[in-house]
Design an enzyme around this catalytic site. Structure first.
Site, PDB file in Angstrom:
ATOM      1  N   ASP A  46       0.879  -1.173   0.000  1.00 30.66           N
ATOM      2  CA  ASP A  46       0.000   0.000   0.000  1.00 30.66           C
ATOM      3  C   ASP A  46       0.915   1.222   0.000  1.00 30.66           C
ATOM      4  O   ASP A  46       1.401   1.617   1.038  1.00 30.66           O
ATOM      5  CB  ASP A  46      -0.896  -0.052   1.235  1.00 30.66           C
ATOM      6  CG  ASP A  46      -1.883   1.092   1.270  1.00 30.66           C
ATOM      7  OD1 ASP A  46      -1.959   1.850   0.297  1.00 30.66           O
ATOM      8  OD2 ASP A  46      -2.563   1.228   2.309  1.00 30.66           O
ATOM      9  N   GLU A  82      -1.298  10.466   0.617  1.00 30.07           N
ATOM     10  CA  GLU A  82      -2.615   9.811   0.618  1.00 30.07           C
ATOM     11  C   GLU A  82      -2.992   9.346   2.008  1.00 30.07           C
ATOM     12  O   GLU A  82      -4.123   9.494   2.456  1.00 30.07           O
ATOM     13  CB  GLU A  82      -2.604   8.617  -0.354  1.00 30.07           C
ATOM     14  CG  GLU A  82      -4.003   8.063  -0.652  1.00 30.07           C
ATOM     15  CD  GLU A  82      -4.447   6.913   0.247  1.00 30.07           C
ATOM     16  OE1 GLU A  82      -5.583   6.459   0.093  1.00 30.07           O
ATOM     17  OE2 GLU A  82      -3.666   6.470   1.121  1.00 30.07           O
TER      18      GLU A  82
HETATM   19 ZN   LIG Z   1      -3.466   3.052  -0.109  1.00 33.38          ZN
END
Ligand SMILES: [Zn+2]
Length: 350
Positions: A173, A205
């Site tokens: 991620d 993010e």
């Molecule tokens: Zn992510």
């Protein structure tokens, strides 16, 4: 496969806490240089790489940052207290190895358990501290540790299973989304496509999809895909009701910030079925992704969440499946090849 797995190892081993994405940005910039027509960055550091000179603008990117910590204080007896940059699971944080990135250089650290941890279950993340083998605050300061330094989990890459396709490391991620975008552009360059395709990566993010807002403002896409990880719930003891590793990319209908465009989902499903690419449909139970900001580009645009299933996300030992990665690339490339001015107008029209 071996070479591609080596590339993924290198990309996930890079250290890029939110706000400190420089190493990934430079890695991607170099990788895009032979492929893209032009590359630019926005004022927060998100990267946009363009291919194609006419047609609708199709944006498909992952985020470059990963969850980590920041030094909050140093205790009198030489421990390092920290705050989270992004949602790092407590259970994944304990007893792991870290690097503190100081101005004097890297300082190795482990996450201490704290008094009584074994009796009381998991502590609050704010109660944890890093042990850097120092007796005093002065000693820690001599090593260079200061309030505000970034802290990143250490990478430990492994390829598990009989065919070595279950890939483990920190930062899937969302390096996997960054890798997908790059490989899609390479594929599109070979075959041609009727669009302006924009790959690259966003920053920040994990702390609130901030780089997505600035990237969308710079690029002004007509359609956007957020390439991220989805939660695979085929973990031991679960009811296995939604996404699983090895069964293809997830087309995700909804997260906390976004409703994927229904026409775009239908189109993606048609493409997957026509091309025989496995896919899964899902709903993200918590959290938001960059699509939540992309959707506000111009006066609002269709967005779609395309996720690579991932087990144990937001810990240093997350896991993806190599086939899902390859199938996400295939699906995204086929989607972009089939999008053109007419199709985009049809999807955007009310
Ligand atoms: Zn992510």
């Amino acid at each position: 496969m071996k070479k591609e797995i080596g590339f993924l190892k290198e990309l996930t081993d890079l250290r890029a806490t939110s706000g400190n994405e420089g190493s990934v940005r430079e890695f991607l910039r170099k990788a895009y240089e032979p492929v893209a027509d032009r590359i630019e960055t926005d004022g927060l550091g998100s990267l946009a790489a363009y291919h194609g000179s006419e047609g609708p603008k199709i944006l498909a990117v992952g985020h470059m940052d990963e969850v980590g910590f920041m030094v909050r204080s140093i205790t009198k007896d030489g421990y390092v207290r920290f705050s989270r940059c992004g949602f790092f699971f407590v259970c994944g944080a304990l007893s792991q190895h870290y690097t503190i990135e100081t101005e004097k250089g890297d300082v190795d650290a482990i996450c201490s358990l704290g008094p009584g941890t074994e009796d009381k279950g998991f502590p609050q993340i704010e109660d944890l501290a890093l042990d850097i083998g120092c007796k005093s605050e002065e000693e820690a300061r001599e090593l260079g540790v200061r309030v505000g330094d970034f802290i990143v989990p250490k990478g430990h890459f492994e390829a598990l299973g009989k065919d070595g396709k279950y890939l483990v490391n920190k930062a899937w991620d969302n390096r996997i989304g960054c890798a997908v975008a790059l490989r899609v552009m390479e594929d599109l360059k070979k075959t041609g496509h009727p669009n302006i395709f924009i790959g690259g990566g966003t920053v920040q993010e994990e702390v609130g999809t901030r780089g997505a807002a600035t990237l969308a403002e710079m690029v002004r896409p007509d359609i956007a895909f957020s390439l991220d990880i989805g939660t695979a719930d085929d973990v031991c003891g679960s009811k296995k009701e939604e996404a699983a590793l090895g069964k293809g990319p997830e087309l995700t209908f909804m997260d906390n910030m976004t409703l994927s465009n229904r026409k775009l989902i239908r189109f993606a499903v048609e493409v997957a079925e026509e091309c025989g690419i496995p896919y899964q449909t899902s709903i993200m139970k918590r959290g938001g992704t960059d699509a939540g900001k992309f959707q506000f580009a111009n006066t609002g645009i269709p967005v779609l969440l395309v996720n690579v299933p991932c087990r144990y996300a937001h810990t240093p030992t997350s896991m993806i499946h190599y086939d899902d990665y390859k199938n996400t690339i295939r699906l995204m490339a086929e989607i972009v090849r089939r999008l053109d001015g007419n199709k985009v107008q049809e999807i955007c029209r009310f």
